[in-house]
Structures are given as C-alpha cells and as structure tokens.
Design a protein around this motif. Structure first.
Motif, PDB file in Angstrom:
ATOM      1  N   VAL A  81       0.880  -1.176   0.000  1.00 35.72           N
ATOM      2  CA  VAL A  81       0.000   0.000   0.000  1.00 35.72           C
ATOM      3  C   VAL A  81       0.910   1.216   0.000  1.00 35.72           C
ATOM      4  O   VAL A  81       1.832   1.315   0.816  1.00 35.72           O
ATOM      5  N   ASP A  82       0.640   2.141  -0.922  1.00 35.42           N
ATOM      6  CA  ASP A  82       1.603   3.216  -1.166  1.00 35.42           C
ATOM      7  C   ASP A  82       0.955   4.591  -1.024  1.00 35.42           C
ATOM      8  O   ASP A  82       0.264   5.074  -1.919  1.00 35.42           O
ATOM      9  N   ALA A  83       1.157   5.208   0.146  1.00 36.61           N
ATOM     10  CA  ALA A  83       0.770   6.607   0.390  1.00 36.61           C
ATOM     11  C   ALA A  83      -0.694   6.883   0.035  1.00 36.61           C
ATOM     12  O   ALA A  83      -1.005   7.774  -0.756  1.00 36.61           O
ATOM     13  N   VAL A  84      -1.591   6.128   0.639  1.00 43.37           N
ATOM     14  CA  VAL A  84      -3.022   6.276   0.355  1.00 43.37           C
ATOM     15  C   VAL A  84      -3.626   7.380   1.218  1.00 43.37           C
ATOM     16  O   VAL A  84      -3.492   7.361   2.451  1.00 43.37           O
ATOM     17  N   ASP A  85      -4.278   8.334   0.570  1.00 47.69           N
ATOM     18  CA  ASP A  85      -5.067   9.364   1.250  1.00 47.69           C
ATOM     19  C   ASP A  85      -6.533   9.119   0.906  1.00 47.69           C
ATOM     20  O   ASP A  85      -6.897   9.092  -0.276  1.00 47.69           O
ATOM     21  N   LEU A  86      -7.359   8.961   1.923  1.00 49.52           N
ATOM     22  CA  LEU A  86      -8.776   8.675   1.680  1.00 49.52           C
ATOM     23  C   LEU A  86      -9.579   9.042   2.918  1.00 49.52           C
ATOM     24  O   LEU A  86      -9.189   8.697   4.039  1.00 49.52           O
ATOM     25  N   THR A  87     -10.691   9.740   2.712  1.00 46.99           N
ATOM     26  CA  THR A  87     -11.614  10.054   3.806  1.00 46.99           C
ATOM     27  C   THR A  87     -12.950   9.391   3.532  1.00 46.99           C
ATOM     28  O   THR A  87     -13.519   9.551   2.447  1.00 46.99           O
ATOM     29  N   ILE A  88     -13.434   8.628   4.516  1.00 48.88           N
ATOM     30  CA  ILE A  88     -14.714   7.925   4.411  1.00 48.88           C
ATOM     31  C   ILE A  88     -15.642   8.532   5.456  1.00 48.88           C
ATOM     32  O   ILE A  88     -15.478   8.299   6.657  1.00 48.88           O
ATOM     33  N   PRO A  89     -16.606   9.342   5.039  1.00 53.11           N
ATOM     34  CA  PRO A  89     -17.477  10.006   6.008  1.00 53.11           C
ATOM     35  C   PRO A  89     -18.346   9.018   6.789  1.00 53.11           C
ATOM     36  O   PRO A  89     -18.563   7.876   6.366  1.00 53.11           O
ATOM     37  N   HIS A  90     -18.869   9.500   7.898  1.00 50.32           N
ATOM     38  CA  HIS A  90     -19.766   8.694   8.721  1.00 50.32           C
ATOM     39  C   HIS A  90     -20.953   8.207   7.894  1.00 50.32           C
ATOM     40  O   HIS A  90     -21.588   8.964   7.165  1.00 50.32           O
ATOM     41  N   GLY A  91     -21.241   6.918   7.997  1.00 51.99           N
ATOM     42  CA  GLY A  91     -22.409   6.340   7.352  1.00 51.99           C
ATOM     43  C   GLY A  91     -22.223   5.955   5.905  1.00 51.99           C
ATOM     44  O   GLY A  91     -23.141   5.395   5.291  1.00 51.99           O
ATOM     45  N   GLU A  92     -21.052   6.216   5.327  1.00 50.99           N
ATOM     46  CA  GLU A  92     -20.846   5.908   3.910  1.00 50.99           C
ATOM     47  C   GLU A  92     -20.512   4.437   3.712  1.00 50.99           C
ATOM     48  O   GLU A  92     -19.867   3.800   4.549  1.00 50.99           O
ATOM     49  N   PHE A  93     -20.949   3.888   2.576  1.00 52.11           N
ATOM     50  CA  PHE A  93     -20.581   2.546   2.146  1.00 52.11           C
ATOM     51  C   PHE A  93     -19.501   2.721   1.082  1.00 52.11           C
ATOM     52  O   PHE A  93     -19.787   3.059  -0.055  1.00 52.11           O
ATOM     53  N   MET A  94     -18.247   2.495   1.478  1.00 51.22           N
ATOM     54  CA  MET A  94     -17.101   2.660   0.583  1.00 51.22           C
ATOM     55  C   MET A  94     -16.621   1.282   0.134  1.00 51.22           C
ATOM     56  O   MET A  94     -16.410   0.391   0.963  1.00 51.22           O
ATOM     57  N   VAL A  95     -16.464   1.109  -1.170  1.00 49.32           N
ATOM     58  CA  VAL A  95     -15.976  -0.151  -1.716  1.00 49.32           C
ATOM     59  C   VAL A  95     -14.560   0.044  -2.249  1.00 49.32           C
ATOM     60  O   VAL A  95     -14.309   0.945  -3.047  1.00 49.32           O
ATOM     61  N   LEU A  96     -13.635  -0.809  -1.784  1.00 53.34           N
ATOM     62  CA  LEU A  96     -12.285  -0.865  -2.338  1.00 53.34           C
ATOM     63  C   LEU A  96     -12.274  -1.991  -3.359  1.00 53.34           C
ATOM     64  O   LEU A  96     -12.531  -3.144  -3.017  1.00 53.34           O
ATOM     65  N   VAL A  97     -12.000  -1.659  -4.611  1.00 51.41           N
ATOM     66  CA  VAL A  97     -12.080  -2.649  -5.681  1.00 51.41           C
ATOM     67  C   VAL A  97     -10.809  -2.618  -6.512  1.00 51.41           C
ATOM     68  O   VAL A  97     -10.201  -1.564  -6.696  1.00 51.41           O
ATOM     69  N   GLY A  98     -10.419  -3.778  -7.000  1.00 47.88           N
ATOM     70  CA  GLY A  98      -9.234  -3.868  -7.841  1.00 47.88           C
ATOM     71  C   GLY A  98      -8.864  -5.319  -8.042  1.00 47.88           C
ATOM     72  O   GLY A  98      -9.434  -6.219  -7.409  1.00 47.88           O
ATOM     73  N   PRO A  99      -7.905  -5.585  -8.905  1.00 47.61           N
ATOM     74  CA  PRO A  99      -7.500  -6.977  -9.160  1.00 47.61           C
ATOM     75  C   PRO A  99      -6.757  -7.574  -7.973  1.00 47.61           C
ATOM     76  O   PRO A  99      -6.342  -6.852  -7.055  1.00 47.61           O
ATOM     77  N   SER A 100      -6.574  -8.880  -7.995  1.00 43.46           N
ATOM     78  CA  SER A 100      -5.826  -9.553  -6.931  1.00 43.46           C
ATOM     79  C   SER A 100      -4.428  -8.969  -6.835  1.00 43.46           C
ATOM     80  O   SER A 100      -3.768  -8.713  -7.851  1.00 43.46           O
ATOM     81  N   GLY A 101      -3.989  -8.746  -5.597  1.00 44.23           N
ATOM     82  CA  GLY A 101      -2.648  -8.224  -5.371  1.00 44.23           C
ATOM     83  C   GLY A 101      -2.519  -6.719  -5.445  1.00 44.23           C
ATOM     84  O   GLY A 101      -1.398  -6.194  -5.377  1.00 44.23           O
ATOM     85  N   CYS A 102      -3.647  -5.994  -5.558  1.00 41.20           N
ATOM     86  CA  CYS A 102      -3.554  -4.531  -5.700  1.00 41.20           C
ATOM     87  C   CYS A 102      -3.408  -3.822  -4.354  1.00 41.20           C
ATOM     88  O   CYS A 102      -3.157  -2.618  -4.326  1.00 41.20           O
ATOM     89  N   GLY A 103      -3.588  -4.541  -3.229  1.00 38.26           N
ATOM     90  CA  GLY A 103      -3.407  -3.936  -1.909  1.00 38.26           C
ATOM     91  C   GLY A 103      -4.690  -3.624  -1.170  1.00 38.26           C
ATOM     92  O   GLY A 103      -4.661  -3.105  -0.050  1.00 38.26           O
TER      93      GLY A 103
END
Length: 358
Positions: A20-42
């Motif tokens: 995982v490389d320098a990830v900036d991400l804000t997930i507000p209260h109550g949000e449904f956030m999906v992390l998607v990507g191919p196998s091995g993407c982190g």
C-alpha cells in the motif's frame, strides 16, 4: 459517528515491496465505501491496516479524529466480516450472535434483546436454535454479518464476504448487505475484486492498482468519466475497448477506423480511444453512427435481452458490439458496425490519463 481518514497510509514489507503506497482517503460517517481492484492490488492489506491487523509503515489512520495508528484492533471499535464465516460450530445461531456481547459482560436481558433485534433484521429469527452445520451458505453469511452488527461498532470492515456463495445467492446477499447498512447507518468499508459488486453496492468506490488508489468517486462517475486507462478497462462488463490511434488534422486514424474530431485539435500525436460496448453498434444507415467499418466476429455472448459480439478488425483492433435481443451471427462472420458519437473517451497514450470525450 464513524469517519475514517487515511493520511499517507503505507505498508512496506521486508522485501521493500510497497503493498500500500501513500493512500489518502476520507470515508465520512455512514458511507458505504468499496475498495475494488485486481488480486494483489493492496485492497485487503489496506482494510487490515484500518482494522489494526497490519502494521502501518508510514502515515496514519484516524477514526472519528482520533489517531489509531498504533492502537490494538480490539480498542478500535470496528467489526470485521471475512469470506470464511468463522462461526463456532458447537454454538447455536443465538449463541454465535451473542458471544461478543457475552465477552463484554453485557447483561443477559440486553444481550437477548439485541440478538433478537438483529435476527429480525437479517431474517434469522426462525433459525436461532440451529447450529451452523444445519444452515445454508447464505444463512451462515447472514449470521456472520449479524455477529458484527449486534456489537453496534463504529465501522464495519468486510473482506470479500460473498466469495464463497454461488452467483444467484451473491446477487441476493448483495442487496441484503446494502439494505442492512442503510438501516443501521454504520460506516462500511467493503473489499471486492468484483466490479459488479462495487458498482451496485457502493456509495463511492475506490479503484486500486499496485497499492495506489487510481480513482475515487460515485459508481456512475467512475464508469462514465474514468480517470485513466486502467480504470476504464477495469470498470464495466464487458470491458471498455482501448484502441491506440494517431491524430490527423481533423480525425483519429487506425487502419480502417477513422473518427472525426469536432474541431482542429491540440491532442497528442497518439491517443487511446476508449469505446464501451453500448457505443459500438451494428451498422444502420439512419442511426447517426460514425462509420461504417467492418470486422470479423471473434466471440458471441447471447444473453437473451442483449447480445455482445466481440469483433477484431483487419489491423487487430478488438472491440465489443452491444446489440439488442438475439442477433443471428456466427463466429468468423464479417459484420459492419459504427460508433456512437459523443461517447468515445480519449486518453493520452504516453501515461494513460484521461483527456476528453468526443
């Protein structure tokens, strides 16, 4: 509350691999956030960093403004749901649901009330006295989810929870998870490699590749305005066709394919044209298409309501035609097709970044 904020979150293994490389991400209260990507993407590594199951090499993680980077998992007030159900086989559904509350010394009356409430929400009320061995895969997954919900955590973290289910049950359970999350309003981070799950479940999706987030946005935005060729090819089924073309004075050219430019352009000399199946149609004289062009039929996916026809041009450009209903074509046939103007994505051939649409 349940805001999750990642600031430069990085995971470096002993081999110097940045999972995982320098990830900036804000997930507000109550949000449904999906992390998607191919196998091995982190994506799973990032989820485990939020949970405290993976050490953060650089950066920090905050939950409700509090820095939890070095805080033990049990003190983060999160609940995880994994792809394996991890139920206690010797316990009934009721006992599985209430076990975490029992460890927290919640009194028996409140424990029972919370278990009954969650069982009602998840349709498990009739199964409370059964043991996991007597349940279907979908029922066990609901019990695993219920065990997380009954704790009333700050956030749910779900790591590919539907991967063990068959296709029909996956579709049904996707809806159940989404309804449950909306009912309880708990911040949720959901990991999947399945872009259909991402598109149908998330308030927003974060597309990952090689440990980095390529794009974050609402599903429709990511689909209709991909930030680069990676996102364009990954999101969508069938995938967007990517065709490298050369810029002429007033058109883009590759072999027989010629796409007019609306005005003299300052595009790079080489661009990648991104063409989704719905923008590639069988030729009709009165349809306002760009063309006609011709290609050989490489594969056919007849789905009843629509047919996807994989084609290859004489210069080896591969595209997919979307046609309504059942279309009578055979492998090896030559077909004429055209492109719908106004929906062709252009990317810089040098770095893959989105430029414009024509």
């Amino acid at each position: 509350m349940g805001e999750i904020r990642l600031e430069g979150a990085t995971k470096i293994y002993a081999s110097s691999v940045r999972a995982v490389d320098a990830v900036d991400l804000t997930i507000p209260h109550g949000e449904f956030m999906v992390l998607v990507g191919p196998s091995g993407c982190g994506k799973s590594t990032l989820l485990r960093m939020i949970a405290g199951l993976e050490h953060v090499s650089e950066g920090r993680i905050l939950i409700d403004g509090a820095d939890v980077t070095g805080v033990a998992p049990r003190a983060r007030d999160i609940a995880m749901v994994f792809q394996d159900y991890a139920l206690y086989p010797q316990m009934t559904v009721r006992e599985n649901l209430g076990f975490a509350l029992k460890l927290r010394r919640i009194d028996k009356e409140e424990r029972g009330a919370r278990v009954d409430e969650v069982a009602g929400i998840l349709g498990l009320s009739e199964l409370l006295d059964r043991k996991p061995g007597a349940l279907s895969g979908g029922q066990r997954q609901r019990v695993a989810m219920g065990r997380a919900v009954v704790r009333q955590p700050t956030a749910f973290l779900m790591d590919e929870p539907l991967s063990n289910l068959d296709a029909k049950l996956r579709a049904q359970t996707r809806g159940e998870i989404r309804r449950l999350q909306q009912a309880v309003g708990t911040t949720t981070v959901y990991v999947t490699h399945d872009q259909v799950e991402a598109m149908t479940m998330g308030d927003r999706i974060a597309v990952m590749s090689n440990g980095r987030i390529e794009q974050v946005g609402e599903p429709d935005t990511v689909y209709s305005r991909p930030a680069n060729t990676f996102v364009a090819a990954f999101i969508g089924s069938p995938a967007m066709a990517l065709v490298e073309m050369s810029r002429g004075e007033r058109e883009l050219v590759r072999g027989e394919l010629r796409v007019p430019l609306p005005a003299p352009s300052e595009l790079p000399a080489n661009v990648v044209a991104g063409i989704r199946p719905e923008r590639c149609r069988l030729w009709a004289e009165d349809a306002g298409l760009v063309g006609p062009f011709s290609a050989g039929v490489e594969y056919i996916e007849a789905l009843g309501r629509e047919t996807f026809i994989g084609i290859v041009t004489d210069d080896d450009s591969r595209l997919v035609i979307e046609a309504d209903g059942n279309v009578k074509v055979a492998l090896g046939d030559r077909v004429r097709f055209g492109l719908v103007p106004g929906g062709i994505h252009l990317f810089d051939a040098a770095d893959g970044a989105a430029i414009t649409m024509i």
